[in-house]
Design an enzyme around this catalytic site. Sequence first.
Site, PDB file in Angstrom:
ATOM      1  N   LYS A   1      -1.953   2.983  10.040  1.00 39.72           N
ATOM      2  CA  LYS A   1      -0.931   2.132  10.634  1.00 39.72           C
ATOM      3  C   LYS A   1      -0.795   2.270  12.152  1.00 39.72           C
ATOM      4  O   LYS A   1      -1.531   1.636  12.891  1.00 39.72           O
ATOM      5  CB  LYS A   1       0.398   2.361   9.915  1.00 39.72           C
ATOM      6  CG  LYS A   1       0.439   1.679   8.539  1.00 39.72           C
ATOM      7  CD  LYS A   1       1.839   1.405   8.104  1.00 39.72           C
ATOM      8  CE  LYS A   1       1.942   0.793   6.714  1.00 39.72           C
ATOM      9  NZ  LYS A   1       1.747  -0.664   6.704  1.00 39.72           N
TER      10      LYS A   1
ATOM     11  N   ASP B   1       0.751  11.537   2.214  1.00 44.59           N
ATOM     12  CA  ASP B   1       0.377  10.240   2.768  1.00 44.59           C
ATOM     13  C   ASP B   1       1.381   9.915   3.870  1.00 44.59           C
ATOM     14  O   ASP B   1       2.505   9.496   3.601  1.00 44.59           O
ATOM     15  CB  ASP B   1       0.413   9.196   1.648  1.00 44.59           C
ATOM     16  CG  ASP B   1       0.124   7.788   2.150  1.00 44.59           C
ATOM     17  OD1 ASP B   1       0.197   7.556   3.374  1.00 44.59           O
ATOM     18  OD2 ASP B   1      -0.142   6.910   1.312  1.00 44.59           O
TER      19      ASP B   1
ATOM     20  N   PHE C   1       3.265   3.993  -2.722  1.00 48.64           N
ATOM     21  CA  PHE C   1       2.249   3.022  -2.313  1.00 48.64           C
ATOM     22  C   PHE C   1       1.204   3.751  -1.494  1.00 48.64           C
ATOM     23  O   PHE C   1       1.527   4.403  -0.506  1.00 48.64           O
ATOM     24  CB  PHE C   1       2.887   1.902  -1.477  1.00 48.64           C
ATOM     25  CG  PHE C   1       1.934   0.781  -1.191  1.00 48.64           C
ATOM     26  CD1 PHE C   1       1.730  -0.241  -2.111  1.00 48.64           C
ATOM     27  CD2 PHE C   1       1.208   0.756  -0.008  1.00 48.64           C
ATOM     28  CE1 PHE C   1       0.832  -1.268  -1.860  1.00 48.64           C
ATOM     29  CE2 PHE C   1       0.305  -0.268   0.253  1.00 48.64           C
ATOM     30  CZ  PHE C   1       0.116  -1.282  -0.669  1.00 48.64           C
TER      31      PHE C   1
END
Length: 390
Positions: free
Chosen positions: A253, A224, A139
């Site tokens: 995040k 990532d 993702f």
Amino acid sequence: MSSVTKSTLELAERYLMQTGRRLPVTFVRGRGCRVYDESGREYLDLVAGIAVNLLGHSHPEVVRAISEQAGALIHTSNLYFTQPQIDLAQRLVELSFPSRVFFCNSGAEANEAAIKIARKWGARQRDGAFEIIATAGSFHGRTLATVTAGGQQKYSDPFRPLPGGFVHVAYDDLDAIKAATTSKTVAVMLEPVMGEIGVVPPSPGYLRGVREWCDTQDVLLILDEVQTGLGRTGRWFAHQHHSITPDVMTLAKGLGGGVPIGACLANPRADVFEPGDHGSTFGGNPLACTAALAVLHVIERDGLVAHAAEMGELLQSSLADLGAKAVRGQGLMQAFEFAEPRAKAFQLSCLDAGLIVNAVDDHSVRLVPPLIITAEEIDNAHAVMQKVAG
Ligand SMILES: Cc1ncc(COP(=O)(O)O)c(C=O)c1O
């Protein structure tokens, strides 16, 4: 049981695009690992805004830093210099590997930047190579390019035709990457631990093998670390468990402690952006950078990376008796998988019992609590989960 009023439900349905399903609760405030709903009911939060609130909710030092910065200067654009942006870039580079930083506002944008870096690097350094090898189940965000890079068709299929230049191979399979590498390949793009699909760490040796393969093939390695970065796995960055460094790393995040900010770091080899190549109006504004500087300062001062490693072990061992068929994770990024499709019911029952967990699908439950979580809070959470699991 639902703590959401009928009017909230009606208004949300009338005015908000229905892009996802929400759980039946409206939160109004939080402190540490606890959040409170409209009625004042307390919940222990093991999701932390999906791996965002590293210092818990409304950490006093983040609140103070944001308040002071808001009173001085919130935003100026990137037409000018601001000190917090430079300070934050320096701090991130000091904590990771020799590189320079582009700031944006989210994980998807950080990955967009990484993809554009790879494309430009390929055009210059690899004879026009442009293809990125990514992994099934990963993702990377919801923009058109990042949803294509992510290996989950349920998220990308409705938006076909998709941008070209991405191929997908199985995660944790170095031979598959080798077989997919061609003269068109420009980069391999990976999560060091797959998060959104339900916390899937790779086998020992995989990331190192990928790094070595990228080196021998002269292609870039993009990691990532949007979910794994900043202490979550028990090291500042998950790749540090493997004694490797990527060419490009993306963060978001947890970086701003809840204030939106993303970052893309590129080492000198991959640092190909020139003035005019890329940009963001809000990216790295003083408010977001000041929040992030406060987050990094507290993580470092309070030894929260080592604490996350310790609490992660405790959390993982506490999940052993919930009747799950598998428990997996690294640091404070853990998941367990039921044999039966009961994860969503489990999540709702936990919510009813005052505990926030995240069902990523019908079988798996993800736990990504604040790094400040204590052994006592893990015990409390475990007691609730054990009762709910039956
Ligand atoms: C590994 C990873 N990359 C990228 C993203 C996208 O981040 P954002 O939602 O901030 O765009 C996420 C979000 O879950 C993620 O877990």
